[in-house]
Design a protein around this motif. Sequence first.
Motif, PDB file in Angstrom:
ATOM      1  N   ALA A 127      38.929  36.323  38.478  1.00 16.22           N
ATOM      2  CA  ALA A 127      39.534  37.649  38.669  1.00 16.22           C
ATOM      3  C   ALA A 127      40.919  37.505  39.279  1.00 16.22           C
ATOM      4  N   SER A 128      41.059  36.569  40.213  1.00 18.87           N
ATOM      5  CA  SER A 128      42.359  36.361  40.857  1.00 18.87           C
ATOM      6  C   SER A 128      43.369  35.785  39.867  1.00 18.87           C
ATOM      7  N   LEU A 129      42.934  34.803  39.102  1.00 17.72           N
ATOM      8  CA  LEU A 129      43.821  34.212  38.096  1.00 17.72           C
ATOM      9  C   LEU A 129      44.263  35.244  37.065  1.00 17.72           C
ATOM     10  N   SER A 130      43.349  36.160  36.719  1.00 13.72           N
ATOM     11  CA  SER A 130      43.660  37.107  35.638  1.00 13.72           C
ATOM     12  C   SER A 130      44.702  38.139  36.076  1.00 13.72           C
ATOM     13  N   LEU A 131      45.031  38.160  37.369  1.00 14.58           N
ATOM     14  CA  LEU A 131      46.118  39.048  37.814  1.00 14.58           C
ATOM     15  C   LEU A 131      47.472  38.562  37.306  1.00 14.58           C
ATOM     16  N   ALA A 132      47.515  37.352  36.748  1.00 16.91           N
ATOM     17  CA  ALA A 132      48.749  36.873  36.114  1.00 16.91           C
ATOM     18  C   ALA A 132      48.941  37.511  34.738  1.00 16.91           C
ATOM     19  N   THR A 133      47.916  38.188  34.229  1.00 10.77           N
ATOM     20  CA  THR A 133      48.022  38.864  32.934  1.00 10.77           C
ATOM     21  C   THR A 133      48.422  40.325  33.173  1.00 10.77           C
ATOM     22  N   ASP A 134      48.586  41.073  32.101  1.00 13.89           N
ATOM     23  CA  ASP A 134      48.893  42.502  32.194  1.00 13.89           C
ATOM     24  C   ASP A 134      47.619  43.219  32.665  1.00 13.89           C
ATOM     25  N   SER A 135      47.663  43.769  33.884  1.00 10.24           N
ATOM     26  CA  SER A 135      46.421  44.279  34.475  1.00 10.24           C
ATOM     27  C   SER A 135      45.860  45.469  33.698  1.00 10.24           C
ATOM     28  N   ILE A 143      40.081  39.964  29.927  1.00 13.07           N
ATOM     29  CA  ILE A 143      40.860  38.830  29.421  1.00 13.07           C
ATOM     30  C   ILE A 143      41.171  37.891  30.591  1.00 13.07           C
ATOM     31  N   THR A 144      41.012  36.596  30.367  1.00  8.81           N
ATOM     32  CA  THR A 144      41.398  35.591  31.354  1.00  8.81           C
ATOM     33  C   THR A 144      42.608  34.831  30.812  1.00  8.81           C
ATOM     34  N   VAL A 145      43.335  34.151  31.704  1.00  9.36           N
ATOM     35  CA  VAL A 145      44.468  33.354  31.231  1.00  9.36           C
ATOM     36  C   VAL A 145      43.962  32.274  30.277  1.00  9.36           C
ATOM     37  N   THR A 146      42.798  31.719  30.596  1.00 11.00           N
ATOM     38  CA  THR A 146      42.214  30.698  29.710  1.00 11.00           C
ATOM     39  C   THR A 146      41.978  31.264  28.314  1.00 11.00           C
ATOM     40  N   SER A 147      41.479  32.503  28.234  1.00 12.15           N
ATOM     41  CA  SER A 147      41.223  33.073  26.905  1.00 12.15           C
ATOM     42  C   SER A 147      42.527  33.423  26.196  1.00 12.15           C
TER      43      SER A 147
ATOM     44  N   ARG B  64      33.473  32.632  28.351  1.00 16.51           N
ATOM     45  CA  ARG B  64      32.203  32.199  28.965  1.00 16.51           C
ATOM     46  C   ARG B  64      32.314  32.103  30.472  1.00 16.51           C
ATOM     47  N   GLN B  65      33.546  31.988  30.989  1.00 11.74           N
ATOM     48  CA  GLN B  65      33.762  32.019  32.447  1.00 11.74           C
ATOM     49  C   GLN B  65      34.461  33.334  32.755  1.00 11.74           C
ATOM     50  N   ALA B  66      33.655  34.322  33.155  1.00 14.01           N
ATOM     51  CA  ALA B  66      34.152  35.696  33.239  1.00 14.01           C
ATOM     52  C   ALA B  66      34.643  36.029  34.636  1.00 14.01           C
ATOM     53  N   PRO B  67      35.648  36.916  34.721  1.00 16.21           N
ATOM     54  CA  PRO B  67      36.081  37.402  36.030  1.00 16.21           C
ATOM     55  C   PRO B  67      35.019  38.323  36.635  1.00 16.21           C
ATOM     56  N   ALA B  68      35.102  38.521  37.949  1.00 13.68           N
ATOM     57  CA  ALA B  68      34.208  39.446  38.642  1.00 13.68           C
ATOM     58  C   ALA B  68      34.269  40.811  37.947  1.00 13.68           C
ATOM     59  N   GLY B  69      33.097  41.408  37.723  1.00 16.78           N
ATOM     60  CA  GLY B  69      33.021  42.697  37.041  1.00 16.78           C
ATOM     61  C   GLY B  69      32.653  42.563  35.572  1.00 16.78           C
ATOM     62  N   PHE B  70      32.826  41.357  35.027  1.00 20.16           N
ATOM     63  CA  PHE B  70      32.530  41.144  33.601  1.00 20.16           C
ATOM     64  C   PHE B  70      31.422  40.111  33.397  1.00 20.16           C
TER      65      PHE B  70
END
Lengths: 389, 140
Positions: A127-135, A143-147, B64-70
């Motif tokens: 969740a913290s890493l994904s803040l680098a994406t468009d929230s 969406i994760t940065v990895t995805s 497959r490695q989801a953020p919190a909430g997902f």
Amino acid sequence: MQNVYLAGIGATPVGEHYTRSLIDLALESLRQAFVDIKYHATPSQVGALYVANAMGEALAGDAHLGALLATMAGFQGVEAFRLSSAGASGGVALHQACMAVASGVHDLVVILGVEKVTDKLQDAQEASLSLATDSDFEAFHGITVTSQWAMLMRRYMHEYGYEADAFAPFPINAHANGTANPEAMYRFPVKISTYQKASQIASPLNMLDCSTLADGAATVLLVSERLMREIGNPPVRVAGRALASDTLALHDRPDPLWLSAVHQSARRALHQARMEPADVDVLELTDPHGIAAALALEASGFVTRGTSPRHAADGGITPTGTTPIATAGGYKSRGDIGGASGVYQVVELVRQLRGCAPSGQVPNARVAFAQSLGGVGATAVTHILVRDD
Amino acid sequence: MHLAKHWRQKAAYYRLEGQRHRVTGEVRFPARQATVGESDEAAEAWEPFVLSGKGEIYSFSVVRQAPAGFEYLAPYPVALVRLAEGPLVTAQLTDCCEDDLFIGQPVEMVTRRLKDTGKDGVLVYGYKFRPVLTQVKGNG
């Protein structure tokens, strides 16, 4: 403008430091950097402390890191602050610090990259890493940065006709180099057969395509030419530096496979150093996945579009190739240290230019290229480092 | 849950509302603010426009490695979708399995619950995309 030199370096091993705090790690790397210059400059001469950190609030429970670490280090009263630009924080901190020395405002500044992530579990890290994406339009959808990188890899395979294992040379090279690096998180070699059996993380990225987020701290001391002479270490000069930006969201880019900020920052930094890509002896890229290294090599002008995997398969990215990368293990074997990664990159390249890298030493390396990315290249910082004697 | 942040995007999340340029017909999604230096007149040429929700897969992955909430959804497919009107959009895919997905596959927008809402219990809806029904092979 004055010349700027990288005089001292220090770094902790990268890993899961459960027993050690953010402060412990930061101070270890700081103390090492002053030992590296044999205290030819003292803490009382420090003009400013630049702390690079991406995820302090969410993962370490600390956000006010400039003053915290300055006082812990014994620099009380000094100008100290934190820079946060996702994974590019370390590169951004160096970029800003260079201006302070180049302008003559300071003779000695400290760049300290630190990240403490393993106090939290993976869902919080993601969740913290994904803040680098468009929230609003990426992270909101899970969406994760990895995805994001995974989708670029699949599109790349589609456009240029590669199978997923065309990207295997990237982790294989990273692990081959990182095996001998005492600071690397994963010090074991990887075989193609292991790569082919690895389970999926975000298809088509498998486990061996993906770096692991880990704890660590790295420090570099940036000095003026006058102080460099006093210190006496082999002089490594910052010959070019450039920072560029791009949209956070992949879907807002006209050509998602072209990292335009990477292109701009590499071109400007090389131009400033009066160099061409062919002049570079050794590189540190933001390479959490093979596709990231592949797209950065292309956008930076080292290889033509669509050819990075073939270049890697031909040995081009190994220490004896034309574009050696991940000589200390890269993100994959050394570990992904979040906002500290950009500082680890520079520590490794200074070792390369001094000729004392513990692993993956490129023979007679004189020119190094450091590139630090935040998100999928939404922030891109490139530095050109030159051995100056 | 960032309740107000979510609410402000309701036109985009529920209707796939973007903007269309009155003169050129160009469509963009999501809607954008005027840039620095753009005149009020130029900015106002962009009118609200509801996209058709039809498109095709530009690329996709499975998280497959989801953020919190997902976590409760994982593994879940995500995609970049090239919409019929031109823009690319990022979203989850639904009503499909990974093996049936391919680049170029026609998809259409549907409204679905997006994430685990946690203790405050707000239902978070938004767009996802599914393979156009006639294109689904088997039951997945």
